[in-house]
Design an enzyme around this catalytic site. Structure first.
Site, PDB file in Angstrom:
ATOM      1  CB  THR A 135      -0.894  -0.011   1.263  1.00  0.00           C
ATOM      2  OG1 THR A 135      -1.440   1.276   1.473  1.00  0.00           O
ATOM      3  CG2 THR A 135      -0.097  -0.376   2.517  1.00  0.00           C
ATOM      4  CG  ASP A 136      -1.164   4.991  -0.950  1.00  0.00           C
ATOM      5  OD1 ASP A 136      -1.738   4.312  -0.075  1.00  0.00           O
ATOM      6  OD2 ASP A 136      -1.736   5.923  -1.553  1.00  0.00           O
ATOM      7  CD  GLU A 137      -3.495   3.268   4.328  1.00  0.00           C
ATOM      8  OE1 GLU A 137      -3.396   3.311   5.557  1.00  0.00           O
ATOM      9  OE2 GLU A 137      -4.532   2.929   3.744  1.00  0.00           O
ATOM     10  CE1 TYR A 160      -3.161  -2.887   5.678  1.00  0.00           C
ATOM     11  CE2 TYR A 160      -3.170  -0.557   5.135  1.00  0.00           C
ATOM     12  CZ  TYR A 160      -3.180  -1.871   4.736  1.00  0.00           C
ATOM     13  OH  TYR A 160      -3.201  -2.194   3.389  1.00  0.00           O
TER      14      TYR A 160
END
Ligand code: NAD
Length: 358
Positions: A135-137, A160
């Protein structure tokens, strides 16, 4: 080509399997490894069990022996790893499952894949790939300006994103240390059919259809970079087939939207589908913000655009219309099946009681 997909009954994994099984020329054989957590739904790959190209094993990816055996039996040419705990709010309420599945589970897969890879004959070694989906997170939050590139330093802020960041680092380490031919991708927020009802867009649609308040965090000004799930799947296949071993690729479509604007578009489409129900935007209800809510994510997709020729097929306008229409038509089928299963699993919080996280 024989592909193991982990998490193939989840939102993105199921879109990938539907794509692989529909591609008759590709001649794919698929083994889906999925634990069937609250987020996994067999209804998301309709008819798969009838296909000779498809197998399923209900396995926890943390179970090294089971994972290793599955690889030995199936003999994959590639592994596409999507199984994860994926919901930020749940990671705040209970981080432990995120560490287990996202970190220990990824480790167990890497370890099993490395053993499997070592025993392959040379010709098959050359083409074997382990594709890790992330993910880009992991890059943290942006202010009004700037974008994430493949070289942006990691700065995860939620349990997360920290667990996904750790798994990304393990993947790189297994490539550098053990020579496992890995590829990794970091993608923005996906939307589309078959997404579990607790996520921002499906929740807004379902709340709107029931004429219940549509919860939006804070003032709704947080920005996410959206991609239609089938575009993500096509990007993953490009990376699998053409990506350079050891590299990472950001997957994006320059699809930045404020949450409130996303919900506004959902409401307008609901107005068209159900003009008799009254203005759906009147249902929008701002709720206390998520702790540590990242303000903005934005992906620079130049690498995958320029090196692999990726282009999305859907604009946000076309993708969101398809999505809202699909949930409208599936209210009493897929959506109801998912709600029934949540009740059966005695889910501590029904997906419909969540607060619309993106
Ligand atoms: P999801 O929550 O919809 O599905 C996850 C799937 O993994 C489910 O089928 C679940 O049963 C399975 N699973 C969970 N724990 C498992 C375990 N221990 N062993 C085996 N299977 C297990 O997730 P998603 O939205 O489809 O995301 C898929 C992947 O893509 C994840 O790795 C996620 O981090 C990443 N990703 C998601 C998004 C997004 O917007 N949804 C964006 C970027 C990256």
């Amino acid at each position: 080509m024989k592909i193991i997909v982990t998490g193939g009954y989840g939102f993105i994994g199921s879109a990938l399997i539907r794509y692989l099984l529909a591609d008759k020329q590709g001649g794919f054989e698929v083994l889906n490894i999925d634990k069937l957590t609250y987020a996994g739904h067999q209804e998301s790959v309709p008819g798969a069990n009838l296909s000779k190209q498809y197998q399923f094993r209900q396995i926890d990816i943390c179970d090294f022996d089971e994972v290793r055996q599955a690889m030995r039996d199936f003999k994959p040419d590639a592994i596409m790893h999507l199984a994860a705990e994926s919901h930020v709010d749940r990671s705040i309420d209970g981080p432990s499952a995120f560490l287990q599945t996202n970190v220990v589970g990824t480790y167990s897969l890497l370890q099993a894949a490395t053993e499997y890879f070592r025993d392959l004959e040379e010709s098959r070694k050359k083409s074997f790939r382990f594709l890790h989906v992330s993910t880009d997170e992991v890059f943290g939050a942006l202010a009004d300006a700037g974008e994430f590139s493949e070289t942006t330093p990691y700065r995860p802020t939620s349990p997360y994103s920290a667990s996904k960041a750790a798994s990304d680092h393990f993947v790189q380490a297994w490539h550098h240390t053990y020579g496992l031919p890995t590829l990794a991708t970091n993608c923005g927020n996906n939307y589309g059919p078959f997404q579990y009802l607790e996520k921002l867009i499906p929740l807004a649609i379902m709340k709107g259809l029931r004429r219940e308040p549509i919860p939006v965090y804070g003032t709704g000004t947080n920005i996410r970079d959206w991609i239609y799930v089938d575009d993500h799947v096509r990007a993953l296949m490009l990376v699998l087939n053409k990506g350079k071993v050891g590299e990472t690729y950001n997957i994006g479509t320059r699809g930045e939207q404020r949450n409130i604007d996303v919900i506004g578009q959902v409401c307008s489409i609901l107005d068209e589908l159900r003009p008799e129900a009254g203005a759906h935007k009147d249902l929008i209800s701002f709720v206390t913000d998520r702790p540590g809510h990242d303000f903005r994510y934005a992906i620079n997709p130049n690498k995958i655009y320029n090196e692999l020729g990726f282009r999305p097929k859907e604009s946000f306008e076309s993708g969101i219309r398809k999505t809202v229409t699909w949930y409208f038509e599936q209210q009493n089928q897929w959506c109801q099946a998912v709600l029934d299963r949540a009740a059966k699993l005695n889910e501590s919080a029904s997906p419909m009681s969540r607060r619309g996280a993106a």
